[in-house]
Scaffold this active site. Structure first.
Site, PDB file in Angstrom:
ATOM      1  N   CYS A  28       0.985  -1.162   0.008  1.00 44.06           N
ATOM      2  CA  CYS A  28      -0.004   0.212   0.003  1.00 44.06           C
ATOM      3  C   CYS A  28       0.904   1.216  -0.011  1.00 44.06           C
ATOM      4  O   CYS A  28       0.634   2.012  -0.641  1.00 44.06           O
ATOM      5  CB  CYS A  28      -0.777  -0.108   1.267  1.00 44.06           C
ATOM      6  SG  CYS A  28      -2.117  -1.203   1.194  1.00 44.06           S
ATOM      7  N   ASP A  32      32.614  18.375  22.568  1.00 43.14           N
ATOM      8  CA  ASP A  32      32.869  19.890  22.817  1.00 43.14           C
ATOM      9  C   ASP A  32      33.294  20.124  24.335  1.00 43.14           C
ATOM     10  O   ASP A  32      32.791  18.934  25.033  1.00 43.14           O
ATOM     11  CB  ASP A  32      31.748  20.803  22.527  1.00 43.14           C
ATOM     12  CG  ASP A  32      32.084  22.147  22.824  1.00 43.14           C
ATOM     13  OD1 ASP A  32      33.079  22.875  22.513  1.00 43.14           O
ATOM     14  OD2 ASP A  32      30.962  22.680  23.582  1.00 43.14           O
ATOM     15  N   ASP A  76      26.864  21.637  22.100  1.00 39.08           N
ATOM     16  CA  ASP A  76      25.986  22.262  22.646  1.00 39.08           C
ATOM     17  C   ASP A  76      24.819  22.960  21.761  1.00 39.08           C
ATOM     18  O   ASP A  76      24.019  23.754  22.025  1.00 39.08           O
ATOM     19  CB  ASP A  76      26.473  23.431  23.669  1.00 39.08           C
ATOM     20  CG  ASP A  76      27.330  24.598  22.992  1.00 39.08           C
ATOM     21  OD1 ASP A  76      27.400  24.565  21.752  1.00 39.08           O
ATOM     22  OD2 ASP A  76      27.619  25.423  23.641  1.00 39.08           O
TER      23      ASP A  76
END
Lengths: 824, 239
Positions: free
Chosen positions: A111, A517, A717
């Site tokens: 489908c 980081d 961040d």
């Protein structure tokens, strides 16, 4: 035949009309209750006697809700009206429009393939992505070439009904669908069960002999009993097959309808001509088994896809808006505009994003961030829609409303994630659509063989071909990947992880290197005072309060840390205004307090003022230790030293250790000084540490790793690290979901816990394993059962059972993962 | 002499199908009463409750069926196998079925006096069952299931009479068990069926079930009438 004495009164228990000549009474709470028979009266007494009497009250409350009538909503032109259009459609930057639709009538991967193929070939439609699990279609189109109503009509043309997605409509639709499936299942089960009992008699008759009249009678009764199953329970298969025939693209419903159609017709011919055995039991049982499979699939999917509904339901329906005179008016969320003033009482849910104008309270943000501790907020602070006000009433000013609130952005992210398909799923969908043709050819070949060359004995070539058709339906193949992805994203959302696409689950599972980081990721990103030292003649209690009025004016993170530290020690800020206050960017502050000249700054500032440094002074960005020292000088005399540090996240060492155990290479890239970065890397046993890096240098570093064939996950961040997050194979933003990180990273941790990284990795690996398991199940199933069916070893009844079992197995496997959760 | 043939299965199945709507109306309330609070608070535990409920039904029905079959068998031993007395006993049971079936079909209840007497005697069993069912946990559904085997229900009495007339412990048990199993699935879906099927339709199904009970009784009489007639002819003309 109804008794003439039947009254209008109905039995309190079974609702049947009561015959006034034989009414039975019972007393309950001073009321006389009428019953139609002793049986009902006894059951009523039993239910009350067992402490279950609340059933009668609940029975009154639990009304039968009218199902959503998809048929009556086919006035598609209304969706072109401006107001309606704006509610559901989003205009993209490239001028195209996009919408999320809820599609009725999807059963299988074929489908999906069919709808995507048909619509993508339509003029003006740029992209169509359908999800079998959520029944949602994501459509991108050019409004200049085609209208929304025309797109909806195109769905309708190929036999599916699509409407703009609305959580309330979806919920109702799911309930209505479940009721319908259960009723069809009940009817087919009832018919199948009873036919089987006759069949047992017939089978017994084959061995012990049975008169022809009895045999005919039992077969005829079986035929009659199979009619409700064929005519009612099998409606979804007939409808699906009809759709497939209209567009000349066979799907799985077509195969099932063909199978039960051939079996039923064959049995009717055998019954009327009395030339062979009938298989009405197979027809009913096939329908019954397949409906069991669909019911379980439906229930599982409903469980798995309830995430966005749950998130959407966090928004309250109404809010209290204050007018200019301070009068309160109840309004719906749609009516709230930016800058409206809203009153939020204790226990209320915050309606939209905004800022507190007056009042202070505690906010439970667990619904957004997963953080269980309440946040204390006061005037001027931001609050977000969907969070709960726990303590006091406050007045807020709306800043983001409607689709712009953080909650709605999260809902959209989760929705978009379900639309992005992994590569493996696209392949599976495509294979499933062609597989149907292969099955038809195999069935035809099987029939031809057994009809002309094979010696099937008593076995009919028709029934052998039917077994092939039924057993080979590629339901399991179509369900294998989407159920696994749904289970994975479901667990992720529960743990506060937002994946922006199902494909990311696949990608994150193959990560070889993780880059962190430093500030805000491995460290908390906020300074904290860790110690204070006296260096002159004055004691801390004398010199420390004097710097507070200066720090108060500084509006700097270091000043904030010092003020917080003072608060924690109960030092009061002297009520004096500093004179000649001055800031020295990157070095410190100075000013006069009570006619004393005060300097608070690093050694560079002290040097500028000609104040001799102590031997132990820390030169910024030159020592290995990542500390920051602030010296306090009063009237040119050094009096004290305040040591601050950007604190490491508590969980960081444990996370890094686990990553190393998982044999994932760890790196740290930072704009901070190399020595500070080295110190952190050494402390956390990070393999590679690079400092003094600009954003584009971080990006180059990742590119180099990728050129070496590594798959990189970047944890940042979400703001300064945007280029690196984009370049990495997977980017994770470790900040609250309230930040800009929602827009930049592939995966967002809604809470600020680093454990989320381990969760991401484990969920991804488990999901990938699950996809492989599910694909393995479906492939092994087809590899074993199709040849067996072609050999004539499997009858249609067993074929239906096996086919239903394979679908159920794949779905349950996904559910097992969802229930088991993850270990970290 | 065991009196149970395939045609009796056919009667039982058809009766089970039609009577199940009656069962949904009467006993369905029991299943719903424990299922609704469980499904609201502990939906995952619902299957345990349903399982113990079904177990309770199976136990009660099979034991009652075995007991009645054993009574018929014992009567057969006392009266002598294939004796006229046994045939008369069966025809008597069949006559009660005929009357009971007619009562259901034509809107009359089973004679009130008989029903009241039987019902009050069942209270001896129902009181401890109720006591047990006030306990918490899935096992509370077991006595509720067992109770459905001893309720004053015309349909069940008809099947119990047929179990009695099998003259066999085993086939008496099978008779009741078949009826139990056919009517169990609709009971577990009672809330859905009650919402979808109108009381009028259920009323009609009870009337139709009465016809089947009459058919069962009439078939039994027809079978045993031949034996009684032979005995009567023998009495008239011993040669």
């Amino acid at each position: 035949m109804v008794s003439a004495n039947t009254t209008d009164t109905s039995c309190i228990h079974c609702f049947l009309p009561i015959d006034q000549d034989s009414v039975y009474h019972r007393q309950h709470e001073g009321e006389t209750l009428d019953f139609c028979c002793l049986g009902c009266a006894t059951v009523w007494e039993t239910i009350h006697g067992s402490g279950l009497g609340s059933y009668y009250a609940q029975r009154e409350i639990t009304g039968d809700e009218s199902p959503v009538d998809f048929e009556s909503t086919q006035d598609f032109k209304r969706f072109d009206r401006e107001g309606v259009f704006r509610s559901y459609v989003k205009q993209r930057d490239d001028g195209l429009h996009e919408i999320s639709l809820l599609v009725d009538g999807i059963h299988c991967a074929a489908c999906i393939w069919l709808i995507e193929k048909f619509l993508q070939q339509s003029h003006g439609i740029h992209e169509v992505l359908l999800n079998i699990g959520t029944h949602r279609a994501f459509v991108v189109w050019d409004q200049q070439s085609v209208k929304l109503s025309e797109i909806l009509e195109r769905f309708h043309k190929i036999g599916y009904t699509a409407l703009p997605y609305d959580p309330a409509l979806h919920e109702q639709h799911q309930q209505s669908l479940l009721r319908q499936i259960l009723l069809r299942l009940a009817v087919s089960g009832f018919c199948a069960g009873n036919i089987m009992l006759f069949s047992i008699s017939l089978y017994a008759g084959y061995f012990s002999g049975m008169e022809e009249e009895y045999k005919f009678l039992f077969e005829a009764i079986s035929g009659l009993l199979s009619l409700p199953a064929m005519a009612y329970s099998a409606i979804p298969f007939w409808q699906g097959a009809w759709r497939a025939m209209r567009i000349r693209q066979p799907n799985m419903d077509f195969l099932i309808a063909l199978g039960i159609g051939i079996t039923f017709t064959y049995s009717v011919v055998m019954l009327l001509t009395k030339t062979g055995d009938t298989y009405f039991d197979s027809c009913a049982m096939i329908i019954f088994f397949l409906l069991i499979g669909r019911t379980l699939e439906h229930l599982t999917k409903t469980k798995v896809i309830s995430i966005t509904e749950r998130l959407s339901s966090l928004s309250p329906k109404f809010a209290a808006r204050l007018n200019e005179d301070g009068e309160e008016a109840t309004v719906t969320l749609d009516e709230i505009e930016t800058d409206d003033r809203l009153l939020v009482r204790p226990g209320d849910t915050v309606p939209v994003d905004g800022i507190i104008e007056s009042g202070e309270t505690e906010i439970d943000e667990s619904s957004l961030t997963g953080e269980s501790q309440w946040r204390f907020v006061t005037a001027g602070e931001n609050i977000f829609g969907g969070t709960a006000n726990q303590s006091n009433a406050f007045v807020m000013v709306a800043q983001a409303v409607g689709q712009d609130t953080i909650l709605q952005r999260i809902v959209r992210l989760v929705e978009d994630a379900s639309q992005r398909k992994p590569k493996i799923q696209r392949i599976a969908d495509h294979v499933a659509s062609w597989f149907v043709w292969v099955v038809l050819l195999l069935a035809l070949g099987t029939w031809a063989y057994w009809n002309w060359w094979g010696d099937g004995g008593t076995k009919s070539p028709w029934l052998i071909a039917v077994s092939v058709i039924i057993i080979a339906c590629p339901c399991a193949l179509g369900l294998a990947t989407p159920t696994a992805i749904l289970a994975g994203t479901s667990i992720a959302t529960r743990l506060g992880l937002l994946f922006k696409g199902g494909d990311l689950l696949e990608e994150a599972a193959r990560i070889t290197d993780i880059i962190f980081d430093k500030t805000g990721t491995l460290s908390q990103g906020t300074m904290q005072v860790i110690s204070v030292h006296d260096l002159g003649g004055q004691k801390m209690s004398q010199w420390f309060p004097l710097i507070l009025p200066l720090e108060h004016l500084a509006h700097h993170p270091i000043a904030e840390a010092i003020e917080n530290y003072a608060l924690s020690l109960d030092y009061q800020r002297p009520p004096m205004d500093p004179q000649l206050f001055r800031t020295y960017p990157g070095r410190g502050i100075s000013g006069y307090i009570d006619n004393q000249f005060i300097i608070a700054g690093n050694c560079l500032l002290l040097k500028e003022h000609g104040i001799p440094l102590p031997e132990s002074a820390v030169i910024p960005n030159s020592l290995q230790q990542p500390y920051l020292e602030i010296y306090v000088v009063i009237n040119q005399t050094l009096q004290g030293k305040i040591v601050l540090q950007d604190m490491l996240r508590k969980e960081a060492p444990e996370i890094l250790k686990t990553l190393q155990q998982m044999k994932i290479h760890t790196h740290i890239l930072s704009g901070d000084h190399q020595n500070a970065v080295n110190y952190l890397a050494q402390h956390l046993s990070i393999e590679e540490a690079h400092g003094n890096l600009l954003p584009d240098q971080k990006l180059e570093y990742i590119q180099k790793l990728q050129e070496q064939g590594k798959r990189v996950l970047m944890v940042g961040d979400g703001i300064n690290d945007a280029p690196a997050l984009n370049q990495a194979n997977v980017g994770i933003a470790v900040r609250n979901a309230t930040d800009i990180s929602l827009d930049t990273a592939d995966i967002v941790l809604m809470h600020s816990q680093l454990h989320g990284i381990l969760h991401v990795l484990q969920i991804s690996k488990q999901t990938r394993k699950l996809i492989k398991q599910n694909l393995g199940i479906s492939l092994i199933y087809n590899a074993l059962t199709i040849p067996a069916a072609m050999m004539g070893w499997i009858n249609p009844l067993f074929a239906a059972l096996a086919m239903a079992c394979s679908s159920i197995l794949v779905t349950l496997n996904a559910l097992r993962f969802r229930q088991a959760g993850i270990k970290y | 002499m065991v009196d149970f043939y395939l045609i009796d299965f056919a009667f039982l199945f058809t009766l089970g199908i039609t009577a199940s709507l009656h069962c949904v109306g009467m006993c369905g309330g029991i299943a719903c009463s424990y299922a609704i609070p469980v499904s609201q608070k502990f939906p995952k535990a619902l299957w345990k409750y349903h399982s113990t409920y079904v177990l309770g039904r199976i136990l009660a029905y099979s034991w009652i069926g075995a007991l009645l079959g054993a009574v018929g068998m014992g009567f057969g031993f006392v009266a002598g196998p294939d004796s006229t007395l046994q045939h008369v006993g069966t025809v008597f049971a069949a006559l009660i079925m005929l009357i009971g079936g007619a009562a259901s079909t034509f809107g009359r209840k089973w004679p009130d006096r008989i029903a009241s007497v039987i019902s009050s005697s069942f209270r001896v069993f129902t009181a401890p069952v109720r006591q047990w069912s006030t306990r918490f946990g899935p096992w509370r559904a077991l006595p509720l299931g067992m109770l459905s085997g001893i309720l004053p229900c015309g349909m069940m009495w008809a099947v119990e009479l047929r179990a009695l007339a099998t003259n066999s412990l085993l086939w008496g048990m099978v008779t009741m068990l078949v009826f139990c199993l056919i009517t169990t699935p609709p009971l577990l879906m009672a809330s859905t069926i009650m919402a979808k099927v109108s009381p009028r339709f259920r009323f009609r199904s009870v009337q139709f079930a009465g016809i089947i009970v009459m058919g069962m009784g009439a078939y039994l009489i027809w079978k045993h009438y031949v034996a009684i007639q032979t005995w009567f002819l023998y009495l008239c003309d011993p040669i």
